[in-house]
Design a protein around this motif. Structure first.
Motif, PDB file in Angstrom:
ATOM      1  N   ASN A 219     -45.674 -40.259 -57.963  1.00 11.92           N
ATOM      2  CA  ASN A 219     -45.939 -40.714 -59.211  1.00 11.92           C
ATOM      3  C   ASN A 219     -45.021 -42.111 -59.608  1.00 11.92           C
ATOM      4  N   GLU A 220     -44.655 -42.892 -58.717  1.00  8.26           N
ATOM      5  CA  GLU A 220     -43.793 -43.993 -58.866  1.00  8.26           C
ATOM      6  C   GLU A 220     -44.024 -45.130 -57.799  1.00  8.26           C
ATOM      7  N   LEU A 221     -43.712 -46.064 -57.985  1.00 12.25           N
ATOM      8  CA  LEU A 221     -43.654 -47.056 -57.025  1.00 12.25           C
ATOM      9  C   LEU A 221     -42.562 -46.781 -55.665  1.00 12.25           C
ATOM     10  N   HIS A 222     -42.863 -47.181 -54.642  1.00 12.88           N
ATOM     11  CA  HIS A 222     -42.105 -46.717 -53.448  1.00 12.88           C
ATOM     12  C   HIS A 222     -40.948 -47.616 -53.380  1.00 12.88           C
ATOM     13  N   LYS A 223     -39.626 -46.948 -53.419  1.00 11.53           N
ATOM     14  CA  LYS A 223     -38.532 -47.602 -53.005  1.00 11.53           C
ATOM     15  C   LYS A 223     -38.243 -47.778 -51.548  1.00 11.53           C
ATOM     16  N   LEU A 224     -38.781 -47.229 -50.787  1.00 13.82           N
ATOM     17  CA  LEU A 224     -38.545 -46.949 -49.305  1.00 13.82           C
ATOM     18  C   LEU A 224     -39.739 -46.832 -48.462  1.00 13.82           C
ATOM     19  N   LEU A 225     -40.142 -47.707 -47.614  1.00 15.18           N
ATOM     20  CA  LEU A 225     -41.221 -47.630 -46.505  1.00 15.18           C
ATOM     21  C   LEU A 225     -40.525 -47.787 -45.110  1.00 15.18           C
ATOM     22  N   PHE A 226     -41.410 -47.560 -44.312  1.00 17.51           N
ATOM     23  CA  PHE A 226     -41.018 -47.879 -42.824  1.00 17.51           C
ATOM     24  C   PHE A 226     -41.816 -48.492 -41.868  1.00 17.51           C
ATOM     25  N   ALA A 227     -41.177 -49.600 -41.270  1.00 15.93           N
ATOM     26  CA  ALA A 227     -42.039 -50.755 -40.696  1.00 15.93           C
ATOM     27  C   ALA A 227     -42.147 -50.310 -39.161  1.00 15.93           C
ATOM     28  N   VAL A 228     -43.265 -50.374 -38.613  1.00 14.47           N
ATOM     29  CA  VAL A 228     -43.376 -50.437 -37.045  1.00 14.47           C
ATOM     30  C   VAL A 228     -43.678 -51.660 -36.373  1.00 14.47           C
ATOM     31  N   ASN A 229     -43.289 -51.664 -35.080  1.00 15.42           N
ATOM     32  CA  ASN A 229     -43.611 -52.990 -34.357  1.00 15.42           C
ATOM     33  C   ASN A 229     -44.809 -53.455 -33.868  1.00 15.42           C
ATOM     34  N   SER A 230     -45.624 -52.195 -33.797  1.00 12.34           N
ATOM     35  CA  SER A 230     -46.823 -52.155 -33.159  1.00 12.34           C
ATOM     36  C   SER A 230     -47.615 -51.024 -33.581  1.00 12.34           C
ATOM     37  N   PHE A 231     -48.915 -50.898 -33.380  1.00 10.73           N
ATOM     38  CA  PHE A 231     -49.611 -49.748 -33.647  1.00 10.73           C
ATOM     39  C   PHE A 231     -49.599 -48.799 -32.521  1.00 10.73           C
ATOM     40  N   ASP A 232     -49.224 -49.069 -31.266  1.00 10.91           N
ATOM     41  CA  ASP A 232     -48.717 -48.216 -30.013  1.00 10.91           C
ATOM     42  C   ASP A 232     -47.678 -47.189 -30.851  1.00 10.91           C
ATOM     43  N   GLN A 233     -46.875 -47.746 -31.604  1.00 10.89           N
ATOM     44  CA  GLN A 233     -45.906 -47.130 -32.050  1.00 10.89           C
ATOM     45  C   GLN A 233     -46.078 -45.886 -32.729  1.00 10.89           C
ATOM     46  N   ILE A 234     -47.212 -45.965 -33.811  1.00  5.94           N
ATOM     47  CA  ILE A 234     -47.555 -44.813 -34.400  1.00  5.94           C
ATOM     48  C   ILE A 234     -48.491 -43.816 -33.590  1.00  5.94           C
ATOM     49  N   TYR A 235     -49.341 -44.531 -32.578  1.00  5.35           N
ATOM     50  CA  TYR A 235     -50.003 -43.493 -31.537  1.00  5.35           C
ATOM     51  C   TYR A 235     -49.066 -42.637 -31.013  1.00  5.35           C
ATOM     52  N   GLU A 236     -47.968 -43.180 -30.413  1.00  3.41           N
ATOM     53  CA  GLU A 236     -46.941 -42.593 -29.624  1.00  3.41           C
ATOM     54  C   GLU A 236     -46.000 -41.426 -30.581  1.00  3.41           C
ATOM     55  N   ALA A 237     -45.980 -41.873 -31.763  1.00  3.61           N
ATOM     56  CA  ALA A 237     -45.228 -41.044 -32.655  1.00  3.61           C
ATOM     57  C   ALA A 237     -46.098 -39.783 -33.044  1.00  3.61           C
ATOM     58  N   MET A 238     -47.375 -39.931 -32.993  1.00  4.05           N
ATOM     59  CA  MET A 238     -48.285 -38.711 -33.453  1.00  4.05           C
ATOM     60  C   MET A 238     -48.172 -37.887 -32.254  1.00  4.05           C
ATOM     61  N   HIS A 239     -48.173 -38.065 -31.109  1.00  4.12           N
ATOM     62  CA  HIS A 239     -48.149 -37.196 -29.899  1.00  4.12           C
ATOM     63  C   HIS A 239     -46.807 -36.500 -29.722  1.00  4.12           C
ATOM     64  N   GLU A 240     -45.615 -37.638 -30.314  1.00  8.94           N
ATOM     65  CA  GLU A 240     -44.451 -36.825 -30.247  1.00  8.94           C
ATOM     66  C   GLU A 240     -44.289 -35.896 -31.337  1.00  8.94           C
ATOM     67  N   ALA A 241     -45.025 -36.144 -32.531  1.00 11.48           N
ATOM     68  CA  ALA A 241     -44.948 -35.227 -33.474  1.00 11.48           C
ATOM     69  C   ALA A 241     -45.751 -34.016 -33.182  1.00 11.48           C
ATOM     70  N   GLU A 242     -46.570 -34.062 -32.507  1.00 10.51           N
ATOM     71  CA  GLU A 242     -47.730 -32.687 -31.910  1.00 10.51           C
ATOM     72  C   GLU A 242     -46.570 -32.036 -31.172  1.00 10.51           C
TER      73      GLU A 242
END
Length: 250
Positions: A219-242
């Motif tokens: 319900n508000e504009l974001h005050k904090l977001l998170f920057a990746v350096n590559s899309f490999d990073q979110i692919y690996e993060a998903m596997h780590e989260a699993e």
């Protein structure tokens, strides 16, 4: 292109009646695109811009989902599947796990250009679909669907929902020493995108721990977001989260 067989999602699958769109709706689409495209050409991730070109999204008329899927499927195996509206979680996850993106076919009115509380075809197609042309991102999104479909634990799903929010919906990436947007909530919202590129939103380096622990505020504009350096990073993060959440390796 093979036709997927759904169980949980089956009641929500429809056909897009493209001929039913009015001249006014096409004009609203053109206005929506015209409002955001100039800033995106400067501030969107290159992978998003490449995907936009690959699916051949038109600036002056609403997208035909069959045509988009015909261009997208040979690239990554994804397609845009028309649905009747907001999906319950099991149906949504099932579709993602089968590389079918649930796509609404209605369009917001001219009176709601800036914001609509429920995703419409502009958010779904213009915001999401170009990224489905990037293979690593496409694999990440399918795996997200598979993992979420495999659990009914509300705590785990809330944590994974935060990962989705801060990547798929409001993801940013560092490219050429600049912050670029790729999340659909940033791509399809003029206000959210300006909030980021104007420097009014703090950007931290992507940390899976922090992302999983950061509640979502809608319900508000974001005050904090998170920057990746590559899309490999979110692919690996998903596997780590699993590994952490489903297999107890905290």
């Amino acid at each position: 292109m093979k036709t997927a067989t759904f169980s949980a999602a089956a009641p929500f699958i429809i056909r897009q009646d493209y001929a039913a769109y009015t001249a006014e709706q096409h004009a609203v689409w053109a206005e929506l695109v015209g409002r955001v495209l100039p800033e995106l050409e400067r501030h969107a991730a290159q992978e998003y811009l490449d995907g936009l070109q690959l699916i051949d999204l038109k600036k002056d008329c609403l997208p035909n989902l069959e045509s988009i899927s015909a261009r997208l499927f040979p690239r990554t195996g994804w397609n845009s599947t028309p649905v009747s509206g907001f999906l319950p979680a099991p149906a949504f996850f099932e579709m993602l796990s089968m590389r079918c993106f649930p796509t609404t076919t209605w369009l917001r009115s001219r009176e709601s250009l800036e914001y609509t509380p429920e995703p419409d075809i502009f958010h779904d197609v213009f915001g999401h679909v170009p990224m489905h042309a990037h293979l690593v991102y496409a694999d990440f999104l399918q795996h997200y669907g598979r993992v979420c479909a495999a659990t009914s634990d509300a705590t785990i799903l809330e944590k994974l929902g935060r990962l989705f929010w801060y990547t798929v919906e409001f993801g940013v990436i560092r490219q050429r020493n600049e912050i670029k947007v790729y999340g659909s909530g940033l791509i399809s919202s003029h206000g959210e995108c300006l909030n980021v590129i104007s420097g009014h939103c703090a950007i931290r380096n992507f940390s899976l721990n922090e992302v999983l622990d950061t509640p979502v505020k809608v319900n508000e504009l974001h005050k904090l977001l998170f920057a990746v350096n590559s899309f490999d990073q979110i692919y690996e993060a998903m596997h780590e989260a699993e590994r952490r959440l489903l297999h107890g390796r905290l």
